[in-house]
Design a protein around this motif. Structure first.
Motif, short mmCIF file in Angstrom:
data_model
loop_
_atom_site.label_atom_id
_atom_site.label_comp_id
_atom_site.label_asym_id
_atom_site.label_seq_id
_atom_site.Cartn_x
_atom_site.Cartn_y
_atom_site.Cartn_z
N ALA A 29 0.83 -1.21 0.00
CA ALA A 29 0.00 0.00 0.00
C ALA A 29 0.86 1.26 0.00
O ALA A 29 0.54 2.25 -0.68
CB ALA A 29 -0.93 -0.01 1.22
N TYR A 30 1.96 1.24 0.75
CA TYR A 30 2.84 2.40 0.81
C TYR A 30 3.45 2.66 -0.56
O TYR A 30 3.56 3.83 -0.99
CB TYR A 30 3.94 2.15 1.84
CG TYR A 30 4.79 3.36 2.14
CD1 TYR A 30 4.34 4.36 3.00
CD2 TYR A 30 6.05 3.51 1.56
CE1 TYR A 30 5.11 5.48 3.27
CE2 TYR A 30 6.83 4.62 1.82
CZ TYR A 30 6.36 5.60 2.68
OH TYR A 30 7.13 6.71 2.93
N GLY A 31 3.86 1.61 -1.26
CA GLY A 31 4.43 1.78 -2.59
C GLY A 31 3.43 2.35 -3.58
O GLY A 31 3.78 3.18 -4.43
N LYS A 32 2.16 1.93 -3.49
CA LYS A 32 1.13 2.46 -4.38
C LYS A 32 0.86 3.94 -4.09
O LYS A 32 0.60 4.72 -5.00
CB LYS A 32 -0.15 1.65 -4.23
CG LYS A 32 -0.07 0.25 -4.82
CD LYS A 32 -1.39 -0.49 -4.65
CE LYS A 32 -1.32 -1.88 -5.26
NZ LYS A 32 -2.59 -2.64 -5.07
N ALA A 33 0.90 4.31 -2.80
CA ALA A 33 0.64 5.70 -2.43
C ALA A 33 1.79 6.62 -2.80
O ALA A 33 1.59 7.83 -2.96
CB ALA A 33 0.37 5.79 -0.93
N HIS A 34 2.98 6.07 -2.96
CA HIS A 34 4.18 6.87 -3.27
C HIS A 34 4.92 6.23 -4.44
O HIS A 34 6.01 5.68 -4.28
CB HIS A 34 5.08 6.95 -2.05
CG HIS A 34 4.41 7.50 -0.83
ND1 HIS A 34 4.24 8.86 -0.61
CD2 HIS A 34 3.85 6.88 0.24
CE1 HIS A 34 3.61 9.05 0.53
NE2 HIS A 34 3.36 7.87 1.06
N PRO A 35 4.34 6.31 -5.64
CA PRO A 35 4.97 5.65 -6.80
C PRO A 35 6.34 6.20 -7.15
O PRO A 35 7.12 5.53 -7.82
CB PRO A 35 3.96 5.90 -7.92
CG PRO A 35 3.18 7.11 -7.49
CD PRO A 35 3.10 7.01 -6.00
N GLY A 36 6.64 7.41 -6.70
CA GLY A 36 7.96 7.98 -6.99
C GLY A 36 9.02 7.59 -5.99
O GLY A 36 10.18 8.01 -6.11
N THR A 37 8.65 6.80 -4.98
CA THR A 37 9.59 6.37 -3.95
C THR A 37 10.02 4.94 -4.20
O THR A 37 9.20 4.02 -4.20
CB THR A 37 8.94 6.47 -2.55
OG1 THR A 37 8.59 7.83 -2.30
CG2 THR A 37 9.89 5.98 -1.47
N GLY A 38 11.30 4.74 -4.45
CA GLY A 38 11.80 3.38 -4.64
C GLY A 38 11.89 2.64 -3.32
O GLY A 38 12.19 3.23 -2.28
N LEU A 39 11.62 1.35 -3.35
CA LEU A 39 11.69 0.52 -2.15
C LEU A 39 12.80 -0.51 -2.29
O LEU A 39 12.67 -1.66 -1.87
CB LEU A 39 10.34 -0.18 -1.91
CG LEU A 39 9.17 0.73 -1.56
CD1 LEU A 39 7.88 -0.07 -1.46
CD2 LEU A 39 9.43 1.47 -0.26
N THR A 40 13.92 -0.09 -2.88
CA THR A 40 15.01 -1.01 -3.15
C THR A 40 15.93 -1.16 -1.94
O THR A 40 16.38 -0.18 -1.35
CB THR A 40 15.85 -0.52 -4.34
OG1 THR A 40 15.02 -0.42 -5.49
CG2 THR A 40 17.00 -1.47 -4.62
N ILE A 41 16.19 -2.42 -1.55
CA ILE A 41 17.18 -2.75 -0.54
C ILE A 41 18.10 -3.81 -1.12
O ILE A 41 17.83 -4.36 -2.19
CB ILE A 41 16.53 -3.26 0.77
CG1 ILE A 41 15.69 -4.51 0.49
CG2 ILE A 41 15.66 -2.18 1.39
CD1 ILE A 41 15.09 -5.13 1.75
#
Length: 448
Positions: A29-41
């Motif tokens: 849900a967080y990724g959908k709300a912030h499509p410009g934020t990468g979640l790469t680790i």
């Protein structure tokens, strides 16, 4: 949480199906709300000699694909293996990590790339994954499966790494230890307070952050030192390595007011691994963010460490209570995004500070010895800095991801190392000072 295998929630394509547990659903849900934020680790591994051949690397990555239970980014077991040209002599491992964060990674995917021609006749492997697939503990599990390492180390109070403490029931479940029956009552209450208080306030982030925007340009820098330095400081001051890490962050942030919160405070969001004794092998997301106010206004390094220790004491233990894990499993998936929006609210938490403890034994990938391990961490929406401490092979590396120019990231990494040197010479606080520090760090302060 039980030790029974969990039902897979991913098809081989890597796209989620069925009901996702919290916080997997929260990150989706967080990724959908912030499509410009990468979640790469992920991690960048420096290898001796040239990179392994394609077939050899594919064979080494097979256990990783099996552990994740999800398809790779391409038809093979990794993507981008031929995406790098020969590196010039001026290009180092930190440069490779910096460039890795600049390349987008599709949601629910993972990839591995090779880099040849690094200084000293070395090469690199860049292993990246979307945070929606796994957390820092999962990355350590992947590293163990990939390298064949045995007994990955336990994480610190900050969040990540399969829990080696499961070998000792008293350490894995300290509320069962002698002389601590009261913890069966106090720890769940404390955990409920720590997790619930940040959710009570209205989200104060800007609408622009909530709606998402163009992807931010990220910079990366790292600071490397011997793990023995942090352990020595922790032993002399009667604290933990995680406390030393956070205290050094506090000192480095003192001269960076632009990274402070709107109210001038610094509140670190420290993910805590809530895996139980029976599910250390679970690679998915099994963590709860814990908010710790950092004493950036305190001028004395030794007292800063005492204040941090007082503010972290018992918090992670409380969140690992079996009752907390049971409640954790029952949180509706639909509530995940709502919770994480408040946990990551840039007006309430200004620094993501992860701590990942990896294998202490020597690491080998596809027949090449691993010389160094650099950690990669994502940057939440609206934040300007995130940090991750990774320890492996008796080395400690702090990686910093920021929206500032890279020279600023490098300056911050140097400042963190400088704070460690100050702590190494600072005298330990006395019992009276430590008690005073604990009195000033009330439960209310640690959650605001």
């Amino acid at each position: 949480m039980t030790g029974k295998p969990e039902k897979p929630t991913e098809k081989p394509t890597g796209k989620p199906t069925g009901k996702l547990p919290f916080p997997d659903a929260a990150l989706v849900a967080y990724g959908k709300a912030h499509p410009g934020t990468g979640l790469t680790i992920g991690v960048v591994l420096e290898l001796e000699g040239p990179p392994p051949e394609r077939r050899q690397l594919a064979a080494s990555l097979r256990p990783v694909a099996e552990s994740l239970g999800t398809g790779p980014s391409d038809d093979g077991p990794w993507s981008g293996a031929d995406g790098y040209a020969e590196a010039g002599p001026e290009r180092g491992l930190s440069d490779v990590a910096h460039e890795a964060l600049a390349r987008p990674l599709e949601p629910h995917r993972w990839s591995c790339s090779t880099v040849a021609g690094l200084p000293g006749d070395t090469s690199a492997l860049v292993w990246r994954a979307d945070h929606r697939l796994l957390d820092g503990a999962g990355v350590v599990g992947v590293l163990a499966a990939w390298t064949g390492a045995h007994g990955p180390g336990a994480h610190g109070p900050g969040a990540h790494g399969p829990d080696a403490a499961t070998a000792s029931p008293a350490r894995a479940e300290p509320w069962r230890a002698r002389g601590a029956p009261h913890r069966a009552v106090t720890d769940p209450l404390r955990a409920a307070w720590l997790c619930g208080t940040p959710l009570l306030g209205r989200r104060r982030g800007s609408a622009a952050e909530a709606d998402g925007g163009p992807p931010a340009t990220l910079s990366y820098a790292c600071a490397e030192t011997d793990l023995g330095l942090l352990r020595g400081i922790a032993r002399r001051h009667g604290t933990t390595v995680n406390d030393v890490y956070l205290a050094a962050l506090s000192g480095a942030l003192r001269t960076r007011p632009e990274l402070h919160g709107p109210d001038g405070q610094i509140r670190a969001l420290v993910p805590v691994n809530v895996r139980g004794p029976g599910d250390a092998a679970v690679l998915r997301n099994r963590h709860i963010p814990l908010r710790i106010p950092l004493p950036v206004a305190e001028p004395d390094a030794g007292r800063r460490l005492a204040l941090v220790a007082a503010r972290t004491a018992g918090r992670a233990r409380a969140l690992r209570h079996p009752l907390v894990r049971a409640v954790f499993r029952s949180v509706p998936a639909a509530a995940g995004g709502w919770c994480f929006e408040r946990y990551f609210d840039p007006a309430r938490a200004t620094l993501l500070a992860s701590n990942v403890r990896g294998p202490s034994s020597p690491l080998v990938v596809a027949g090449r010895r691993v010389r160094r391990v650099l950690p990669l961490n994502f940057l939440p929406a609206g934040h300007h800095l995130s940090a991750v401490l990774a320890t492996a092979q008796d080395q400690a590396v702090a990686g910093f991801t920021t929206t500032e120019p890279r020279r600023a990231a490098e300056s911050f990494a140097a400042a963190w190392l400088g704070e460690l040197r100050v702590l190494a010479t600072a005298g330990p606080r006395g019992r009276g000072e430590a008690a005073e520090a604990g009195a000033t760090a009330s439960p209310a302060a640690s959650a605001r």
